[in-house]
Design a protein around this motif. Structure first.
Motif, PDB file in Angstrom:
ATOM      1  N   TRP A  45      41.067  43.753  47.558  1.00 55.30           N
ATOM      2  CA  TRP A  45      41.680  42.471  47.242  1.00 55.30           C
ATOM      3  C   TRP A  45      43.019  42.281  47.955  1.00 55.30           C
ATOM      4  N   ALA A  46      43.606  43.355  48.434  1.00 53.56           N
ATOM      5  CA  ALA A  46      44.887  43.268  49.140  1.00 53.56           C
ATOM      6  C   ALA A  46      44.708  42.928  50.619  1.00 53.56           C
ATOM      7  N   GLN A  55      45.490  54.228  39.981  1.00 53.63           N
ATOM      8  CA  GLN A  55      45.002  53.250  40.953  1.00 53.63           C
ATOM      9  C   GLN A  55      43.895  53.848  41.832  1.00 53.63           C
ATOM     10  N   LEU A  56      44.094  55.098  42.252  1.00 54.70           N
ATOM     11  CA  LEU A  56      43.088  55.761  43.063  1.00 54.70           C
ATOM     12  C   LEU A  56      41.774  55.919  42.299  1.00 54.70           C
ATOM     13  N   ALA A  57      41.861  56.328  41.043  1.00 54.69           N
ATOM     14  CA  ALA A  57      40.648  56.532  40.236  1.00 54.69           C
ATOM     15  C   ALA A  57      39.880  55.227  40.078  1.00 54.69           C
ATOM     16  N   TYR A  58      40.584  54.138  39.824  1.00 55.55           N
ATOM     17  CA  TYR A  58      39.927  52.858  39.634  1.00 55.55           C
ATOM     18  C   TYR A  58      39.262  52.385  40.936  1.00 55.55           C
ATOM     19  N   LEU A  59      39.994  52.441  42.056  1.00 59.21           N
ATOM     20  CA  LEU A  59      39.474  51.932  43.320  1.00 59.21           C
ATOM     21  C   LEU A  59      38.329  52.792  43.854  1.00 59.21           C
ATOM     22  N   ARG A  60      38.402  54.104  43.677  1.00 60.61           N
ATOM     23  CA  ARG A  60      37.302  54.955  44.109  1.00 60.61           C
ATOM     24  C   ARG A  60      36.013  54.622  43.370  1.00 60.61           C
ATOM     25  N   LEU A 106      46.951  47.939  36.048  1.00 56.58           N
ATOM     26  CA  LEU A 106      47.118  49.099  36.933  1.00 56.58           C
ATOM     27  C   LEU A 106      48.070  48.834  38.094  1.00 56.58           C
ATOM     28  N   GLY A 107      48.543  47.592  38.239  1.00 56.88           N
ATOM     29  CA  GLY A 107      49.478  47.284  39.315  1.00 56.88           C
ATOM     30  C   GLY A 107      48.823  47.082  40.661  1.00 56.88           C
ATOM     31  N   LEU A 108      47.562  46.621  40.672  1.00 56.71           N
ATOM     32  CA  LEU A 108      46.851  46.362  41.919  1.00 56.71           C
ATOM     33  C   LEU A 108      46.840  44.867  42.219  1.00 56.71           C
ATOM     34  N   ALA A 109      46.319  44.501  43.395  1.00 57.18           N
ATOM     35  CA  ALA A 109      46.233  43.089  43.778  1.00 57.18           C
ATOM     36  C   ALA A 109      45.364  42.336  42.767  1.00 57.18           C
TER      37      ALA A 109
END
Length: 422
Positions: free
Chosen positions: A233-234, A286-291, A395-398
């Motif tokens: 999304w970023a 963030q890494l766990a969610y995106l993976r 989580l502070g992501l886009a």
């Protein structure tokens, strides 16, 4: 007082040899094979200057007639023989050395020139060079040469030397067509492309064809982008995936490398700043969610180019991979210990992933193209952007969803078919 004349040498009483004294003999080709000696003497084979006997007296005149020389002048050396020997020793162009050697041998036979040994040696050495080249091509070791070529071009702005994380400007600003030279520039400023991955294709000696190379590059690069720009999304919506691929000519020299590149679909706009977001800038949550969520993205990006009506088996196999990806995504999200404010929104994403896994399993079970389309049309993702936005915000992501046409692709970024060949 008068000076007496010099003494006169005694004159022979009989003619010596077949010619009168003081006359030159005829050239050898004018003589009979064996001249008849006078007075019944045995015949002698013609010597180099006539049919003189072994005990004939020397002529009182200069014995070398016009057109002869007391010393033999050596024949010239054949120039092609020299060139063949040089090329054979250097082994730089063995085929040319062999060809020149064979031509030189033919010329030497016709003209009597010297250099036969050099021509033979050059031909033998060149033959060994040709055999070595053939063996090298057959075993694939010519890739060592290609690697050396790319190393030599490292400081010259070559497209072959682009590394992951580097940015560059392409000739004319276009990432389409053929190119070799690029200008490496800092990613912080405006640039045409950013390298996010590279991989090596098979070591087949025959070129698979432009279509196959492009298909492999498109599939692999689309999947590899999630390891570099993990937060899809970023990535701006006008950014697409491009790739640098081997050409038929470079493949013969062992080039098998494909370079994956981010570029703007509007070449006049370009890119500014790096698109990289991975373990270097993301925290553990963030890494766990995106993976987890990128498993579904990668599977969806692998959609076959043919329709279910053209090849049902390929499409149902793809649907099965998508189903497995969403099922595994849900499992990974459940396993992680989330912060308190992220537990509830992530649980909603887990529920959605479970549902998608089951719906895609029905698509994979289709027995014909009509069943496939019917099952595909029943896939629903109710309010998935809202659920993902809530989890991402925690989580502070886009949090700006990407527009997509793929069912169930709640996290997918852009993908493209464009490529640039080198």
């Amino acid at each position: 007082m008068s000076i007496p004349p010099p003494p006169v040498p005694p004159q022979p009483q009989e003619p010596q040899g077949p010619y009168p004294q003081g006359q030159f003999p005829q050239p050898p080709y004018a003589q009979a094979p064996y001249a008849q000696a006078p007075y019944g003497e045995p015949p002698y084979p013609p010597g180099p200057y006539g049919a003189q006997g072994p005990y004939a007296q020397p002529y009182p005149y200069q014995p070398w007639g016009q057109g002869y020389s007391p010393y033999n002048r050596p024949a010239p050396v054949n120039g092609l023989a020299v060139a063949s020997l040089v090329l054979g020793i250097l082994c730089c162009v063995p085929a040319a050395g062999l060809l020149l050697g064979l031509i030189a041998l033919g010329q030497i036979r016709r003209t009597g020139e010297r250099g036969r040994g050099m021509a033979v040696a050059g031909s033998v050495l060149s033959s060994l060079g040709v055999a070595l080249w053939v063996l090298t091509l057959a075993t694939g070791n010519v890739s060592d040469f290609w690697g050396g070529f790319k190393d030599a071009a490292k400081d010259n702005g070559s497209a072959y030397t682009l590394a992951k994380g580097e940015c560059f400007d392409a000739p004319g600003g276009s990432l389409e067509g053929f190119t070799y030279d690029v200008d490496k520039v800092p990613c912080a400023g405006r640039h045409d492309g950013e390298v996010f991955a590279a991989f090596t294709m098979g070591r087949d000696t025959s070129y698979p064809g432009d279509a196959d190379v492009t298909a492999v590059a498109d599939t692999r690069c689309s999947a590899l982008r999630y390891a570099y720009a993990m937060d899809a999304w970023a990535v701006p919506v006008d950014v697409d995936v491009y790739f640098l691929t081997p050409t038929r000519q470079s493949w013969r020299l062992g080039d098998r490398e494909v370079t994956c590149v981010f570029g703007n679909t509007d070449k006049t706009a370009g890119l500014t700043g790096s698109l990289r977001n991975d373990g270097r800038s993301l925290n553990a949550h963030q890494l766990a969610y995106l993976r987890a969520v990128n498993l579904g993205n990668v599977a969806l990006d692998g959609q076959p180019a043919v329709s279910p009506g053209e090849d049902l088996r390929v499409n149902t196999a793809w649907a099965g991979r998508v189903s497995d990806a969403f099922t595994k995504e849900a499992a990974l999200l459940r396993q992680h210990a989330w912060p308190a404010d992220a537990k509830s929104p992530v649980s909603a994403v887990v529920k959605e992933a479970d549902s998608l896994g089951k719906q895609w399993a029905q698509v994979a079970a289709a027995t014909d193209s009509d069943d496939f389309y019917a099952a595909y049309g029943r896939i629903t993702v109710e309010e998935s952007p809202r659920r993902s936005v809530t989890a991402r915000k925690a989580l502070g992501l886009a949090t700006t969803p990407l527009v997509t046409d793929d069912a169930g692709d709640q996290e997918a970024g852009g993908g493209g078919d464009s490529d640039v060949e080198v």
